[in-house]
Scaffold this active site. Structure first.
Site, PDB file in Angstrom:
ATOM      1  CG  PHE A  77      53.769  38.279  40.132  1.00  0.00           C
ATOM      2  CD1 PHE A  77      54.511  38.861  39.111  1.00  0.00           C
ATOM      3  CD2 PHE A  77      53.078  37.102  39.857  1.00  0.00           C
ATOM      4  CE1 PHE A  77      54.571  38.285  37.848  1.00  0.00           C
ATOM      5  CE2 PHE A  77      53.134  36.522  38.588  1.00  0.00           C
ATOM      6  CZ  PHE A  77      53.887  37.110  37.591  1.00  0.00           C
ATOM      7  CG  ASP A 129      46.830  37.380  43.251  1.00  0.00           C
ATOM      8  OD1 ASP A 129      46.626  36.147  43.324  1.00  0.00           O
ATOM      9  OD2 ASP A 129      47.578  37.891  42.399  1.00  0.00           O
ATOM     10  CE  LYS A 141      52.041  30.428  40.805  1.00  0.00           C
ATOM     11  NZ  LYS A 141      51.763  31.857  40.774  1.00  0.00           N
TER      12      LYS A 141
HETATM   13  C1  LIG Z   1      51.595  32.928  39.795  1.00  0.00           C
HETATM   14  C2  LIG Z   1      50.803  34.095  40.229  1.00  0.00           C
HETATM   15  C3  LIG Z   1      49.970  34.808  39.353  1.00  0.00           C
HETATM   16  C4  LIG Z   1      49.930  34.531  37.861  1.00  0.00           C
HETATM   17  O1  LIG Z   1      49.408  33.284  37.577  1.00  0.00           O
HETATM   18  P1  LIG Z   1      49.550  32.713  36.057  1.00  0.00           P
HETATM   19  O2  LIG Z   1      48.839  31.399  36.112  1.00  0.00           O
HETATM   20  O3  LIG Z   1      51.011  32.617  35.786  1.00  0.00           O
HETATM   21  O4  LIG Z   1      48.891  33.692  35.165  1.00  0.00           O
HETATM   22  C5  LIG Z   1      49.195  35.822  39.860  1.00  0.00           C
HETATM   23  N1  LIG Z   1      49.232  36.138  41.163  1.00  0.00           N
HETATM   24  C6  LIG Z   1      50.022  35.497  42.041  1.00  0.00           C
HETATM   25  C7  LIG Z   1      49.994  35.879  43.485  1.00  0.00           C
HETATM   26  C8  LIG Z   1      50.839  34.459  41.605  1.00  0.00           C
HETATM   27  O5  LIG Z   1      51.651  33.842  42.468  1.00  0.00           O
END
Ligand SMILES: *Cc1c(COP(=O)(O)O)cnc(C)c1O
Length: 403
Positions: free
Chosen positions: A140, A225, A254
């Site tokens: 994700f 990521d 986050k």
């Molecule tokens: C939450 C998340 C995202 C997206 O972040 P947003 O602030 O919602 O755009 C991308 N990568 C990972 C691994 C995430 O947990």
């Protein structure tokens, strides 16, 4: 237009784009790892705003930072630079492999920048055909069209017309699968060191090291990521630090602003040097208000007390989950790293994560799922032992009512 005397959960369905189905209560106040709703009911917070509130709600030093910067300078645009952004960038550089920083406002935007940078680097330094991105099933990376296409969940990416091309997905933790699709036309491998949304699955050490080797062989950039796994979540500042491997680009968001929207992409000076004024940009990214809060969050999260406390809390939570499991036989695998923990529902509980979450809320516990089969625990990194115990009591009660 009529005057609205009452705002409640029903209002949501009348005014909001129906892309979420929020809980039936409305939180109005938070302090540390406790939250209260409109009726004054108290909740223990094991969700932390989806792994965002690393230092809990309304941490006094962050409130203070927000107030102080709020009286000084909120926003100035990237036509000018600002002190909080430069200070924060320097801290991120000093603490990691990185030498250059780009600030944005969300995880998706940091990833969008990372993927554009990886493509631009390969095209500039190698050739215009070096554009293939290798990514993973259940990954994700956000909801912009590019990031959702790199993500490995077709149910999120389909239905929006043509996607960015040259993105290929293979099974996570499967080195042979990466090897089979890796070639000299590949520009990047993108992965979460611990897959969060996809089910809380840590990468194995052999996989990470194998991918790094393959990337070096084919001059491919390795992008981590760390939007969810970064900023202390796994007990180190970034989770790549557990693996003794150096990526080329990382993204974080986050917990970076502990609830104030901010994200960052970090890379080396060499890779960054393909970008020139105008190649990429953002209006809000790196604004003084966000960076002032993130500076203080960074200082607190990166202390040994906070980072070392993560493992202790991890063990405590896993012990409680094992205890519940002995009494109810509800969990299969309990996995994750630090305070990113997943407990897989097994047997007759399979597919019931949503029901558990709803019962948990009724019993005064905010909890997350990752898919329909996994309960996800992402509390504050400084949640107290007492709050963990109390939350677990409420979870057990919820599970007992599920039977
Ligand atoms: C939450 C998340 C995202 C997206 O972040 P947003 O602030 O919602 O755009 C991308 N990568 C990972 C691994 C995430 O947990």
């Amino acid at each position: 237009m009529t005057a609205h005397a009452v705002i409640n959960r029903n209002t949501y369905d009348q005014v909001m784009l129906p892309i979420y189905s929020p809980a039936h209560f409305i939180p109005v106040k938070g302090q540390g790892s406790r939250v209260w709703d409109q009726q004054g009911k108290e909740y223990i917070d094991f969700a932390g705003g989806i792994a965002v509130m690393a230092l809990g709600h309304c941490h006094p030093e962050l409130v203070d930072a927000l107030k102080r910067q709020g009286e000084k300078l909120w926003h100035i645009s990237n036509i000018f630079t600002n002190e909080p952004a430069l200070t924060l960038a320097q801290k991120l550089i000093d603490a990691t492999f990185a030498e250059r920083v780009f600030f944005a406002n969300s995880g998706a935007e940091a990833n969008e920048a990372a993927f554009k940078l990886a493509r631009h680097y390969a095209i500039t330094r190698h050739n215009p055909y070096k554009t293939k991105i290798i990514a993973f099933h259940h990954g994700f990376h956000g909801r912009t069209l590019f990031t959702v296409s790199v993500g490995g969940q077709p149910k999120y990416a389909d239905g929006f017309g043509p996607k960015p091309a040259d993105i290929i997905h293979v099974p996570f933790n499967d080195l042979d699968a990466v090897k089979a699709v890796m070639d000299d036309h590949t520009c990047a491998v993108v992965l979460e060191p611990v897959q969060g949304e996809g089910g809380v699955t840590p990468a194995t050490s052999a996989f990470i090291h194998g991918v790094r080797e393959l990337c070096d062989k084919h001059q491919v950039l390795l992008v981590f990521d760390e939007v969810q796994s970064g900023m202390g979540r796994t007990g180190k500042l970034f989770s790549y630090m557990h693996y003794d491997v150096v990526p080329d680009i990382i993204t974080t968001a986050k917990a970076l602003g502990n609830g104030f929207p901010i994200s960052a992409m970090l890379t080396t000076a060499n890779i960054a040097s393909v970008m020139v004024p105008g190649t990429h940009g953002t209006t809000y990214g790196g604004n003084p208000l966000a960076c002032a809060v993130a500076n203080v969050a960074f200082d607190i999260i990166s202390t040994p007390e906070v980072l070392h406390g993560v493992e202790k809390r991890h063990n405590l939570i896993v012990n409680f989950l094992n205890g519940i499991n002995q009494r109810y036989s509800v969990f299969g695998e309990i996995r994750g790293k630090g305070l990113l923990i997943g407990a897989e529902l097994k047997g007759k509980y399979q597919g019931k994560a949503k029901d558990v979450l709803q019962l948990a809320a009724e019993n005064g516990l905010m909890l997350l799922s990752a898919g329909s089969d996994v309960l996800r625990f992402t509390p504050s990194l400084i949640i107290s032992e007492e709050e963990i115990a109390q939350g677990m009591e409420r979870l057990e009660k919820a599970i007992s009512q599920l039977v």
